[in-house]
Design a protein around this motif. Sequence first.
Motif, mmCIF file in Angstrom:
data_model
loop_
_atom_site.group_PDB
_atom_site.id
_atom_site.type_symbol
_atom_site.label_atom_id
_atom_site.label_comp_id
_atom_site.label_asym_id
_atom_site.label_seq_id
_atom_site.Cartn_x
_atom_site.Cartn_y
_atom_site.Cartn_z
ATOM 1 N N HIS A 77 0.675 -1.151 0.055
ATOM 2 C CA HIS A 77 0.015 -0.123 -0.007
ATOM 3 C C HIS A 77 0.962 1.366 -0.073
ATOM 4 O O HIS A 77 0.561 2.561 -0.543
ATOM 5 C CB HIS A 77 -0.970 -0.066 1.092
ATOM 6 N N ASP A 78 2.015 1.207 0.653
ATOM 7 C CA ASP A 78 2.890 2.386 0.702
ATOM 8 C C ASP A 78 3.877 2.445 -0.539
ATOM 9 O O ASP A 78 4.754 3.505 -0.536
ATOM 10 C CB ASP A 78 3.651 2.260 2.133
ATOM 11 N N GLY A 79 3.728 1.426 -1.512
ATOM 12 C CA GLY A 79 4.634 1.546 -2.532
ATOM 13 C C GLY A 79 5.954 1.073 -2.575
ATOM 14 O O GLY A 79 6.607 1.229 -3.542
ATOM 15 N N THR A 80 6.244 0.356 -1.316
ATOM 16 C CA THR A 80 7.202 -0.490 -1.244
ATOM 17 C C THR A 80 7.154 -1.992 -1.972
ATOM 18 O O THR A 80 6.157 -2.612 -2.019
ATOM 19 C CB THR A 80 7.542 -0.852 0.390
ATOM 20 N N VAL A 81 8.257 -2.123 -2.809
ATOM 21 C CA VAL A 81 8.313 -3.313 -3.691
ATOM 22 C C VAL A 81 8.800 -4.693 -3.064
ATOM 23 O O VAL A 81 9.748 -4.602 -2.231
ATOM 24 C CB VAL A 81 9.126 -3.025 -4.868
ATOM 25 N N TYR A 82 7.763 -5.513 -3.000
ATOM 26 C CA TYR A 82 8.066 -6.796 -2.512
ATOM 27 C C TYR A 82 9.448 -7.569 -3.380
ATOM 28 O O TYR A 82 9.047 -7.349 -4.793
ATOM 29 C CB TYR A 82 7.265 -7.877 -2.401
ATOM 30 N N GLU A 83 10.295 -8.136 -2.803
ATOM 31 C CA GLU A 83 11.174 -9.091 -3.483
ATOM 32 C C GLU A 83 10.581 -10.338 -4.282
ATOM 33 O O GLU A 83 10.048 -10.992 -3.406
ATOM 34 C CB GLU A 83 12.585 -9.343 -2.709
ATOM 35 N N THR A 84 10.671 -10.495 -5.285
ATOM 36 C CA THR A 84 10.238 -11.410 -6.286
ATOM 37 C C THR A 84 11.270 -12.008 -7.138
ATOM 38 O O THR A 84 11.982 -11.278 -7.506
ATOM 39 C CB THR A 84 8.580 -11.195 -6.887
ATOM 40 N N ARG A 85 10.760 -13.070 -7.813
ATOM 41 C CA ARG A 85 11.684 -13.932 -8.505
ATOM 42 C C ARG A 85 10.759 -13.769 -9.999
ATOM 43 O O ARG A 85 9.709 -12.890 -10.146
ATOM 44 C CB ARG A 85 11.774 -15.263 -8.575
ATOM 45 N N ARG A 86 10.915 -14.610 -10.992
ATOM 46 C CA ARG A 86 10.042 -14.599 -12.210
ATOM 47 C C ARG A 86 8.703 -15.335 -11.970
ATOM 48 O O ARG A 86 7.718 -14.904 -12.887
ATOM 49 C CB ARG A 86 10.772 -15.451 -13.198
ATOM 50 N N THR A 87 8.495 -16.107 -11.032
ATOM 51 C CA THR A 87 7.214 -16.571 -10.651
ATOM 52 C C THR A 87 6.926 -16.438 -9.256
ATOM 53 O O THR A 87 7.820 -16.397 -8.390
ATOM 54 C CB THR A 87 7.298 -18.187 -11.020
ATOM 55 N N ALA A 88 5.523 -15.979 -9.059
ATOM 56 C CA ALA A 88 5.199 -15.891 -7.470
ATOM 57 C C ALA A 88 3.953 -16.426 -7.160
ATOM 58 O O ALA A 88 2.890 -16.640 -8.263
ATOM 59 C CB ALA A 88 5.108 -14.358 -7.108
ATOM 60 N N PHE A 89 3.619 -16.710 -6.105
ATOM 61 C CA PHE A 89 2.237 -17.265 -6.123
ATOM 62 C C PHE A 89 1.532 -16.402 -4.742
ATOM 63 O O PHE A 89 2.228 -16.187 -3.792
ATOM 64 C CB PHE A 89 2.414 -18.849 -5.159
ATOM 65 N N LEU A 90 0.349 -15.981 -4.953
ATOM 66 C CA LEU A 90 -0.366 -15.011 -4.154
ATOM 67 C C LEU A 90 -1.530 -15.809 -3.463
ATOM 68 O O LEU A 90 -2.219 -16.403 -4.226
ATOM 69 C CB LEU A 90 -0.934 -13.730 -4.946
ATOM 70 N N CYS A 91 -1.457 -15.475 -2.357
ATOM 71 C CA CYS A 91 -2.715 -16.186 -1.434
ATOM 72 C C CYS A 91 -4.040 -15.768 -1.994
ATOM 73 O O CYS A 91 -4.477 -14.507 -2.434
ATOM 74 C CB CYS A 91 -2.572 -15.698 -0.005
ATOM 75 N N ARG A 92 -5.053 -16.669 -2.182
ATOM 76 C CA ARG A 92 -6.276 -16.449 -2.381
ATOM 77 C C ARG A 92 -7.260 -16.953 -1.369
ATOM 78 O O ARG A 92 -8.279 -16.580 -1.039
ATOM 79 C CB ARG A 92 -6.868 -17.337 -3.264
ATOM 80 N N CYS A 93 -6.827 -17.717 -0.283
ATOM 81 C CA CYS A 93 -7.501 -18.288 0.830
ATOM 82 C C CYS A 93 -7.676 -17.213 1.930
ATOM 83 O O CYS A 93 -8.488 -17.355 2.663
ATOM 84 C CB CYS A 93 -6.933 -19.625 1.209
ATOM 85 N N GLY A 94 -6.722 -16.400 1.984
ATOM 86 C CA GLY A 94 -6.962 -15.433 2.992
ATOM 87 C C GLY A 94 -6.140 -15.705 4.594
ATOM 88 O O GLY A 94 -6.170 -14.967 5.502
ATOM 89 N N HIS A 95 -5.571 -16.964 4.325
ATOM 90 C CA HIS A 95 -5.003 -17.559 5.790
ATOM 91 C C HIS A 95 -3.602 -17.444 5.736
ATOM 92 O O HIS A 95 -3.063 -18.025 6.805
ATOM 93 C CB HIS A 95 -5.651 -18.798 5.965
ATOM 94 N N SER A 96 -2.744 -17.341 4.684
ATOM 95 C CA SER A 96 -1.479 -17.112 4.708
ATOM 96 C C SER A 96 -0.757 -16.401 5.628
ATOM 97 O O SER A 96 -1.076 -15.302 5.981
ATOM 98 C CB SER A 96 -0.966 -16.871 3.276
ATOM 99 N N ALA A 97 0.361 -16.890 6.514
ATOM 100 C CA ALA A 97 1.160 -15.993 7.135
ATOM 101 C C ALA A 97 1.973 -15.256 6.463
ATOM 102 O O ALA A 97 2.647 -14.308 7.134
ATOM 103 C CB ALA A 97 1.729 -17.289 8.225
ATOM 104 N N THR A 98 2.115 -15.463 5.418
ATOM 105 C CA THR A 98 3.110 -14.533 4.799
ATOM 106 C C THR A 98 2.495 -13.838 3.601
ATOM 107 O O THR A 98 3.185 -13.701 2.467
ATOM 108 C CB THR A 98 4.146 -15.632 3.885
ATOM 109 N N LYS A 99 1.189 -13.292 3.488
ATOM 110 C CA LYS A 99 0.506 -12.791 2.750
ATOM 111 C C LYS A 99 1.512 -11.291 2.399
ATOM 112 O O LYS A 99 2.166 -10.883 3.106
ATOM 113 C CB LYS A 99 -0.850 -11.900 3.549
#
Length: 78
Positions: A34-56
């Motif tokens: 939300h603040d514009g800070t970029v998360y470190e990612t690689r060429r593939t990432a998996f984003l949570c859809r269930c809402g219960h991830s501890a690493t959202k």
Amino acid sequence: MSNTPQQPEQPATTIKTVDNGPLQIKGQFQVVDHDGTVYETRRTAFLCRCGHSATKPFCDGTHNKIGFEATGRAEEQE
């Protein structure tokens, strides 16, 4: 002139829904908080859809433990 059939151009980024799991993102992309800070990612990432991830916003596999279900399909276009 070439008779080789042309392949459709692949998009720079593809987002795929994984059955009963996360969103898989492949290609060139940024995940930004939300603040514009970029998360470190690689060429593939998996984003949570269930809402219960501890690493959202990223998936940590919790969807398997809680029985998350989502298998929707896009409608075929004519």
